[in-house]
Design a protein around this motif. Structure first.
Motif, PDB file in Angstrom:
ATOM      1  N   VAL A 178       0.854  -1.076   0.223  1.00 47.72           N
ATOM      2  CA  VAL A 178       0.001   0.222   0.083  1.00 47.72           C
ATOM      3  C   VAL A 178       0.804   1.330   0.047  1.00 47.72           C
ATOM      4  O   VAL A 178       0.724   2.267  -0.779  1.00 47.72           O
ATOM      5  N   CYS A 179       1.935   1.269   0.850  1.00 47.77           N
ATOM      6  CA  CYS A 179       2.789   2.328   1.043  1.00 47.77           C
ATOM      7  C   CYS A 179       3.346   2.742  -0.517  1.00 47.77           C
ATOM      8  O   CYS A 179       3.742   3.806  -0.740  1.00 47.77           O
ATOM      9  N   LYS A 180       4.087   1.508  -0.816  1.00 48.51           N
ATOM     10  CA  LYS A 180       4.814   1.775  -2.169  1.00 48.51           C
ATOM     11  C   LYS A 180       3.886   2.111  -3.390  1.00 48.51           C
ATOM     12  O   LYS A 180       4.299   3.212  -3.936  1.00 48.51           O
ATOM     13  N   LYS A 181       2.715   1.753  -3.508  1.00 45.04           N
ATOM     14  CA  LYS A 181       1.741   2.210  -4.428  1.00 45.04           C
ATOM     15  C   LYS A 181       1.476   3.694  -4.108  1.00 45.04           C
ATOM     16  O   LYS A 181       1.464   4.537  -5.469  1.00 45.04           O
ATOM     17  N   TRP A 182       1.163   4.240  -2.943  1.00 42.26           N
ATOM     18  CA  TRP A 182       0.876   5.410  -2.727  1.00 42.26           C
ATOM     19  C   TRP A 182       2.167   6.500  -2.720  1.00 42.26           C
ATOM     20  O   TRP A 182       1.882   7.632  -3.135  1.00 42.26           O
ATOM     21  N   ASN A 232       1.937   7.374  -6.337  1.00 44.37           N
ATOM     22  CA  ASN A 232       0.831   8.164  -6.874  1.00 44.37           C
ATOM     23  C   ASN A 232       1.272   9.651  -6.072  1.00 44.37           C
ATOM     24  O   ASN A 232       0.820  10.637  -7.068  1.00 44.37           O
ATOM     25  N   ILE A 233       1.605   9.772  -5.057  1.00 43.04           N
ATOM     26  CA  ILE A 233       2.121  11.040  -4.473  1.00 43.04           C
ATOM     27  C   ILE A 233       3.068  11.842  -5.330  1.00 43.04           C
ATOM     28  O   ILE A 233       3.300  12.905  -5.517  1.00 43.04           O
ATOM     29  N   SER A 234       4.046  10.988  -5.847  1.00 43.16           N
ATOM     30  CA  SER A 234       5.064  11.315  -6.552  1.00 43.16           C
ATOM     31  C   SER A 234       4.466  12.060  -8.135  1.00 43.16           C
ATOM     32  O   SER A 234       5.060  13.161  -8.454  1.00 43.16           O
ATOM     33  N   ALA A 235       3.620  11.369  -8.764  1.00 40.60           N
ATOM     34  CA  ALA A 235       2.767  11.700  -9.812  1.00 40.60           C
ATOM     35  C   ALA A 235       2.064  13.128  -9.494  1.00 40.60           C
ATOM     36  O   ALA A 235       1.799  13.934 -10.350  1.00 40.60           O
ATOM     37  N   ASN A 290       4.192  24.346  -1.293  1.00 39.77           N
ATOM     38  CA  ASN A 290       3.693  24.458   0.067  1.00 39.77           C
ATOM     39  C   ASN A 290       3.516  23.164   0.829  1.00 39.77           C
ATOM     40  O   ASN A 290       3.694  22.809   1.895  1.00 39.77           O
ATOM     41  N   LEU A 291       3.113  22.107  -0.137  1.00 37.80           N
ATOM     42  CA  LEU A 291       2.691  21.030   0.162  1.00 37.80           C
ATOM     43  C   LEU A 291       3.918  19.909   0.343  1.00 37.80           C
ATOM     44  O   LEU A 291       3.824  18.912   0.849  1.00 37.80           O
ATOM     45  N   LYS A 292       4.907  20.070  -0.568  1.00 40.36           N
ATOM     46  CA  LYS A 292       5.799  19.072  -0.911  1.00 40.36           C
ATOM     47  C   LYS A 292       6.258  18.439   0.171  1.00 40.36           C
ATOM     48  O   LYS A 292       6.723  17.097   0.260  1.00 40.36           O
ATOM     49  N   TYR A 293       6.829  19.137   1.242  1.00 41.01           N
ATOM     50  CA  TYR A 293       7.311  18.302   2.536  1.00 41.01           C
ATOM     51  C   TYR A 293       6.703  18.101   3.553  1.00 41.01           C
ATOM     52  O   TYR A 293       6.971  17.624   4.716  1.00 41.01           O
ATOM     53  N   ASN A 294       5.394  18.157   3.306  1.00 35.58           N
ATOM     54  CA  ASN A 294       4.395  17.780   4.645  1.00 35.58           C
ATOM     55  C   ASN A 294       3.288  16.955   4.119  1.00 35.58           C
ATOM     56  O   ASN A 294       2.055  17.288   4.405  1.00 35.58           O
ATOM     57  N   VAL A 295       3.561  16.008   3.466  1.00 37.39           N
ATOM     58  CA  VAL A 295       2.689  14.750   2.952  1.00 37.39           C
ATOM     59  C   VAL A 295       2.838  13.720   3.829  1.00 37.39           C
ATOM     60  O   VAL A 295       3.714  13.189   4.087  1.00 37.39           O
ATOM     61  N   VAL A 296       1.450  13.179   4.367  1.00 32.23           N
ATOM     62  CA  VAL A 296       1.763  12.203   5.497  1.00 32.23           C
ATOM     63  C   VAL A 296       0.599  10.957   4.650  1.00 32.23           C
ATOM     64  O   VAL A 296      -0.333  11.170   4.571  1.00 32.23           O
ATOM     65  N   LEU A 297       1.293   9.702   4.776  1.00 29.91           N
ATOM     66  CA  LEU A 297       0.449   8.466   4.640  1.00 29.91           C
ATOM     67  C   LEU A 297      -0.139   8.165   5.925  1.00 29.91           C
ATOM     68  O   LEU A 297       0.681   7.686   6.657  1.00 29.91           O
ATOM     69  N   LEU A 298      -1.365   8.120   6.169  1.00 27.85           N
ATOM     70  CA  LEU A 298      -2.048   7.544   7.623  1.00 27.85           C
ATOM     71  C   LEU A 298      -2.671   6.237   7.168  1.00 27.85           C
ATOM     72  O   LEU A 298      -3.569   6.255   6.603  1.00 27.85           O
ATOM     73  N   VAL A 299      -1.943   5.292   7.568  1.00 27.01           N
ATOM     74  CA  VAL A 299      -2.435   3.763   6.914  1.00 27.01           C
ATOM     75  C   VAL A 299      -3.004   3.130   8.248  1.00 27.01           C
ATOM     76  O   VAL A 299      -2.306   2.995   9.315  1.00 27.01           O
ATOM     77  N   ILE A 315       9.247   9.946  -0.206  1.00 24.94           N
ATOM     78  CA  ILE A 315       8.206  10.657  -0.605  1.00 24.94           C
ATOM     79  C   ILE A 315       7.294  11.204   0.234  1.00 24.94           C
ATOM     80  O   ILE A 315       6.938  12.503   0.369  1.00 24.94           O
ATOM     81  N   ALA A 316       6.981  10.456   1.312  1.00 25.07           N
ATOM     82  CA  ALA A 316       5.817  11.011   2.539  1.00 25.07           C
ATOM     83  C   ALA A 316       6.219  10.209   3.816  1.00 25.07           C
ATOM     84  O   ALA A 316       6.740   9.265   4.059  1.00 25.07           O
TER      85      ALA A 316
END
Length: 220
Positions: free
Chosen positions: A68-72, A75-78, A92-101, A118-119
């Motif tokens: 799941v993490c690898k897939k997203w 996706n986030i990179s795209a 503004n968002l680039k360094y503040n992305v969180v994957l909450l699994v 990435i996140a």
């Protein structure tokens, strides 16, 4: 505690639908599948009120969490490349992305949680309710970086303070309750024979010493 309420009370907005994302100058349709539908594992997409933080809330139950993490991450990179025509928005968002699994099985592999690729990743146990609510145990919500512990949690418990005071050592003629007095830290404490001097008065040191010696004699 309901996860959705925690986000909304902290000023976050769910922009999972394209119409909700437009005011933020973001195109979230890059996450939709070939049928133009939202992927089932993506439950919410929250943006902060300051527009500088993005939370992808993912269901980690149906698939291996590492996958799941690898897939997203992909996706986030795209999304960082094509998610907005305004480069400042992405910056503004680039360094503040969180994957909450979210997961329910505590035996899941959490090795990816430390990865910052990435996140940032946060793995959180939760209960998925039939009405769509996601319930998070109170002891787990502190993992959310925006969650603030209520001020009441730090208020002095006077009943507990009184009980602890009664537990302090006493001698026949000497009260030892000075041990419960809040004291200011003394800067530049001296080191004497490897022991840091505290800010007790000399007579207080003597009381402690006599109490320790008395109890040592009793135990022996």
């Amino acid at each position: 505690m309901i996860l959705q309420d925690l986000f909304e009370e902290s000023g976050y907005r769910n922009i999972l639908n394209e119409d909700d994302a437009k005011p933020y100058h973001l195109s979230v349709d890059v996450f939709y599948n070939e049928e133009g539908q939202i992927p089932s594992e993506l439950k919410f997409l929250y943006i902060s009120k300051t527009k500088d933080e993005l939370f992808f809330v993912l269901d980690g139950r149906a698939e291996n969490i590492s996958n799941v993490c690898k897939k997203w991450e992909q996706n986030i990179s795209a999304f960082m490349a094509f998610g907005s025509t305004d480069k400042n928005v992405i910056r503004n968002l680039k360094y503040n992305v969180v994957l909450l699994v979210l997961f329910e099985d505590f035996s899941v592999d959490r090795s990816k949680e430390s990865s910052l690729n990435i996140a940032r990743k946060i793995f959180l146990p939760g209960t998925f309710q039939a009405n769509g609510d996601i319930e998070i145990a109170e002891e787990e919500v502190v993992e959310l970086p925006f969650y603030l512990i209520k001020e009441e949690a730090f208020e002095k418990d006077f009943n507990m303070a009184d009980r602890l005071k009664l537990m302090l050592p006493k001698m026949e003629q000497e009260e030892m309750d000075f041990l419960g007095i809040t004291r200011k830290q003394v800067p530049g404490r001296e080191d004497s024979n490897g022991v840091l001097k505290k800010n007790f008065k000399q007579e207080e040191y003597e009381k402690i010493k006599r109490w320790l010696e008395t109890n040592a004699d009793t135990e022996s």
